[in-house]
Design a protein around this motif. Structure first.
Motif, PDB file in Angstrom:
ATOM      1  N   TYR A  24       0.816  -1.207   0.000  1.00  0.00           N
ATOM      2  CA  TYR A  24       0.000   0.000   0.000  1.00  0.00           C
ATOM      3  C   TYR A  24       0.853   1.262   0.000  1.00  0.00           C
ATOM      4  O   TYR A  24       0.373   2.329  -0.325  1.00  0.00           O
ATOM      5  N   ARG A  25       2.102   1.139   0.375  1.00  0.00           N
ATOM      6  CA  ARG A  25       2.958   2.312   0.453  1.00  0.00           C
ATOM      7  C   ARG A  25       3.491   2.676  -0.924  1.00  0.00           C
ATOM      8  O   ARG A  25       3.732   1.811  -1.759  1.00  0.00           O
ATOM      9  N   PRO A  26       3.736   3.960  -1.123  1.00  0.00           N
ATOM     10  CA  PRO A  26       4.315   4.376  -2.400  1.00  0.00           C
ATOM     11  C   PRO A  26       5.785   3.992  -2.467  1.00  0.00           C
ATOM     12  O   PRO A  26       6.427   3.740  -1.442  1.00  0.00           O
ATOM     13  N   ASP A  27       6.305   3.960  -3.664  1.00  0.00           N
ATOM     14  CA  ASP A  27       7.733   3.790  -3.865  1.00  0.00           C
ATOM     15  C   ASP A  27       8.438   4.938  -3.136  1.00  0.00           C
ATOM     16  O   ASP A  27       7.988   6.089  -3.173  1.00  0.00           O
ATOM     17  N   HIS A  52      -3.982  18.682   0.130  1.00  0.00           N
ATOM     18  CA  HIS A  52      -4.810  17.987  -0.862  1.00  0.00           C
ATOM     19  C   HIS A  52      -3.952  17.084  -1.744  1.00  0.00           C
ATOM     20  O   HIS A  52      -4.328  15.956  -2.056  1.00  0.00           O
ATOM     21  N   LEU A  53      -2.812  17.589  -2.151  1.00  0.00           N
ATOM     22  CA  LEU A  53      -1.921  16.814  -3.010  1.00  0.00           C
ATOM     23  C   LEU A  53      -1.487  15.526  -2.309  1.00  0.00           C
ATOM     24  O   LEU A  53      -1.514  14.449  -2.910  1.00  0.00           O
ATOM     25  N   LEU A  54      -1.118  15.622  -1.042  1.00  0.00           N
ATOM     26  CA  LEU A  54      -0.723  14.427  -0.290  1.00  0.00           C
ATOM     27  C   LEU A  54      -1.871  13.416  -0.230  1.00  0.00           C
ATOM     28  O   LEU A  54      -1.654  12.217  -0.413  1.00  0.00           O
ATOM     29  N   LEU A  55      -3.079  13.909   0.028  1.00  0.00           N
ATOM     30  CA  LEU A  55      -4.223  13.007   0.130  1.00  0.00           C
ATOM     31  C   LEU A  55      -4.518  12.329  -1.200  1.00  0.00           C
ATOM     32  O   LEU A  55      -4.666  11.108  -1.271  1.00  0.00           O
ATOM     33  N   PHE A  56      -4.596  13.115  -2.258  1.00  0.00           N
ATOM     34  CA  PHE A  56      -4.955  12.544  -3.553  1.00  0.00           C
ATOM     35  C   PHE A  56      -3.912  11.533  -4.030  1.00  0.00           C
ATOM     36  O   PHE A  56      -4.261  10.483  -4.565  1.00  0.00           O
ATOM     37  N   ARG A  57      -2.655  11.829  -3.840  1.00  0.00           N
ATOM     38  CA  ARG A  57      -1.617  10.891  -4.264  1.00  0.00           C
ATOM     39  C   ARG A  57      -1.619   9.641  -3.392  1.00  0.00           C
ATOM     40  O   ARG A  57      -1.351   8.547  -3.877  1.00  0.00           O
ATOM     41  N   SER A  58      -1.922   9.790  -2.111  1.00  0.00           N
ATOM     42  CA  SER A  58      -2.009   8.620  -1.224  1.00  0.00           C
ATOM     43  C   SER A  58      -3.136   7.704  -1.673  1.00  0.00           C
ATOM     44  O   SER A  58      -2.989   6.477  -1.709  1.00  0.00           O
ATOM     45  N   ILE A  59      -4.257   8.303  -2.029  1.00  0.00           N
ATOM     46  CA  ILE A  59      -5.389   7.514  -2.513  1.00  0.00           C
ATOM     47  C   ILE A  59      -5.026   6.835  -3.835  1.00  0.00           C
ATOM     48  O   ILE A  59      -5.370   5.671  -4.058  1.00  0.00           O
ATOM     49  N   GLN A  63      -5.101   2.950  -4.577  1.00  0.00           N
ATOM     50  CA  GLN A  63      -5.857   2.492  -5.750  1.00  0.00           C
ATOM     51  C   GLN A  63      -5.006   1.563  -6.617  1.00  0.00           C
ATOM     52  O   GLN A  63      -5.466   0.527  -7.073  1.00  0.00           O
ATOM     53  N   LEU A  64      -3.757   1.927  -6.826  1.00  0.00           N
ATOM     54  CA  LEU A  64      -2.873   1.132  -7.682  1.00  0.00           C
ATOM     55  C   LEU A  64      -2.445  -0.177  -7.044  1.00  0.00           C
ATOM     56  O   LEU A  64      -2.227  -1.169  -7.728  1.00  0.00           O
ATOM     57  N   ARG A  65      -2.320  -0.193  -5.732  1.00  0.00           N
ATOM     58  CA  ARG A  65      -1.739  -1.347  -5.052  1.00  0.00           C
ATOM     59  C   ARG A  65      -2.760  -2.286  -4.425  1.00  0.00           C
ATOM     60  O   ARG A  65      -2.432  -3.402  -4.073  1.00  0.00           O
ATOM     61  N   ASP A  67      -5.696  -4.880  -4.354  1.00  0.00           N
ATOM     62  CA  ASP A  67      -6.354  -5.826  -5.250  1.00  0.00           C
ATOM     63  C   ASP A  67      -7.772  -5.355  -5.531  1.00  0.00           C
ATOM     64  O   ASP A  67      -8.527  -5.078  -4.610  1.00  0.00           O
ATOM     65  N   GLY A  68      -8.105  -5.226  -6.791  1.00  0.00           N
ATOM     66  CA  GLY A  68      -9.430  -4.773  -7.158  1.00  0.00           C
ATOM     67  C   GLY A  68      -9.593  -3.267  -7.112  1.00  0.00           C
ATOM     68  O   GLY A  68     -10.654  -2.740  -7.406  1.00  0.00           O
ATOM     69  N   GLY A  69      -8.527  -2.552  -6.724  1.00  0.00           N
ATOM     70  CA  GLY A  69      -8.583  -1.097  -6.668  1.00  0.00           C
ATOM     71  C   GLY A  69      -9.506  -0.585  -5.585  1.00  0.00           C
ATOM     72  O   GLY A  69      -9.824  -1.277  -4.626  1.00  0.00           O
ATOM     73  N   VAL A  70      -9.931   0.648  -5.755  1.00  0.00           N
ATOM     74  CA  VAL A  70     -10.852   1.302  -4.831  1.00  0.00           C
ATOM     75  C   VAL A  70     -11.981   1.859  -5.684  1.00  0.00           C
ATOM     76  O   VAL A  70     -11.720   2.554  -6.664  1.00  0.00           O
ATOM     77  N   PRO A  71     -13.223   1.562  -5.335  1.00  0.00           N
ATOM     78  CA  PRO A  71     -14.327   2.120  -6.122  1.00  0.00           C
ATOM     79  C   PRO A  71     -14.235   3.640  -6.197  1.00  0.00           C
ATOM     80  O   PRO A  71     -14.017   4.317  -5.190  1.00  0.00           O
ATOM     81  N   ARG A  72     -14.343   4.172  -7.374  1.00  0.00           N
ATOM     82  CA  ARG A  72     -14.202   5.618  -7.587  1.00  0.00           C
ATOM     83  C   ARG A  72     -15.301   6.421  -6.887  1.00  0.00           C
ATOM     84  O   ARG A  72     -15.142   7.603  -6.660  1.00  0.00           O
ATOM     85  N   SER A  73     -16.400   5.769  -6.544  1.00  0.00           N
ATOM     86  CA  SER A  73     -17.508   6.471  -5.906  1.00  0.00           C
ATOM     87  C   SER A  73     -17.259   6.742  -4.423  1.00  0.00           C
ATOM     88  O   SER A  73     -18.006   7.496  -3.808  1.00  0.00           O
ATOM     89  N   LEU A  74     -16.217   6.156  -3.854  1.00  0.00           N
ATOM     90  CA  LEU A  74     -15.959   6.325  -2.427  1.00  0.00           C
ATOM     91  C   LEU A  74     -15.321   7.684  -2.141  1.00  0.00           C
ATOM     92  O   LEU A  74     -14.486   8.164  -2.902  1.00  0.00           O
ATOM     93  N   THR A  75     -15.692   8.256  -1.011  1.00  0.00           N
ATOM     94  CA  THR A  75     -15.058   9.485  -0.553  1.00  0.00           C
ATOM     95  C   THR A  75     -13.749   9.126   0.149  1.00  0.00           C
ATOM     96  O   THR A  75     -13.507   7.963   0.478  1.00  0.00           O
ATOM     97  N   ALA A  76     -12.928  10.123   0.403  1.00  0.00           N
ATOM     98  CA  ALA A  76     -11.678   9.884   1.130  1.00  0.00           C
ATOM     99  C   ALA A  76     -11.969   9.281   2.496  1.00  0.00           C
ATOM    100  O   ALA A  76     -11.270   8.369   2.950  1.00  0.00           O
ATOM    101  N   ARG A  77     -12.999   9.772   3.161  1.00  0.00           N
ATOM    102  CA  ARG A  77     -13.361   9.240   4.473  1.00  0.00           C
ATOM    103  C   ARG A  77     -13.732   7.760   4.370  1.00  0.00           C
ATOM    104  O   ARG A  77     -13.321   6.949   5.192  1.00  0.00           O
ATOM    105  N   GLU A  78     -14.492   7.399   3.342  1.00  0.00           N
ATOM    106  CA  GLU A  78     -14.881   6.001   3.156  1.00  0.00           C
ATOM    107  C   GLU A  78     -13.667   5.125   2.830  1.00  0.00           C
ATOM    108  O   GLU A  78     -13.558   4.006   3.324  1.00  0.00           O
ATOM    109  N   ILE A  79     -12.754   5.649   2.040  1.00  0.00           N
ATOM    110  CA  ILE A  79     -11.536   4.903   1.727  1.00  0.00           C
ATOM    111  C   ILE A  79     -10.726   4.693   3.008  1.00  0.00           C
ATOM    112  O   ILE A  79     -10.223   3.609   3.262  1.00  0.00           O
ATOM    113  N   GLY A  80     -10.641   5.728   3.816  1.00  0.00           N
ATOM    114  CA  GLY A  80      -9.910   5.645   5.074  1.00  0.00           C
ATOM    115  C   GLY A  80     -10.507   4.674   6.069  1.00  0.00           C
ATOM    116  O   GLY A  80      -9.851   4.273   7.031  1.00  0.00           O
ATOM    117  N   ARG A  81     -11.739   4.274   5.849  1.00  0.00           N
ATOM    118  CA  ARG A  81     -12.414   3.335   6.749  1.00  0.00           C
ATOM    119  C   ARG A  81     -12.619   1.954   6.134  1.00  0.00           C
ATOM    120  O   ARG A  81     -13.309   1.115   6.723  1.00  0.00           O
TER     121      ARG A  81
END
Length: 132
Positions: A24-27, A52-59, A63-65, A67-81
């Motif tokens: 899950y961590r970036p290079d 904002h840049l840190l958050l978007f790049r973290s997401i 998303q890239l790492r 399996d199955g990615g992250v549904p694009r419909s999720l908010t940052a809060r939902e992704i964080g949970r």
């Protein structure tokens, strides 16, 4: 008579697989580059944009790492949970998500302290020793 058979869902035990988080961590080089880019924004007083840049790049990294990615419909809060997101990732990203929410939705300015908190949280996400 109708007979129904229900399948048990997989039970996720918090902390059970927290030791396996490197995916899950970036290079490291990409994370350093991102911090340099965000630092430039912050140095010019554009703290909210930097966070904002840190958050978007973290997401994007998740998303890239993941399996199955992250549904694009999720908010940052939902992704964080997400139940499949290890606690270490959640605790590192939670402060960044909170700062962005207060800024974007609450209309609050992000100052140097907010930036420092978000930067520190990102470093924990990207480089923290506790991931090893």
């Amino acid at each position: 008579t109708l007979n129904f058979r229900f399948r048990k869902r997989d039970v996720i035990v918090p902390g059970a697989d927290d030791d396996v988080m490197e995916d899950y961590r970036p290079d490291a080089a990409a994370a350093r580059s991102l911090l340099e880019e965000a630092d430039l924004l912050a140095k010019s007083g554009r703290y909210a944009e930097a966070v904002h840049l840190l958050l978007f790049r973290s997401i994007e990294d998740i998303q890239l790492r993941r399996d199955g990615g992250v549904p694009r419909s999720l908010t940052a809060r939902e992704i964080g949970r997400l139940p499949t997101l290890p606690e270490k990732a959640k605790s590192a990203l939670s402060p960044i998500i909170g700062i962005v929410e207060r800024s974007f939705f609450g209309g609050r300015d992000v100052g140097a302290d907010g930036w420092a908190s978000a930067r520190s949280s990102y470093e924990a996400f990207a480089f923290g020793d506790e991931w090893a």
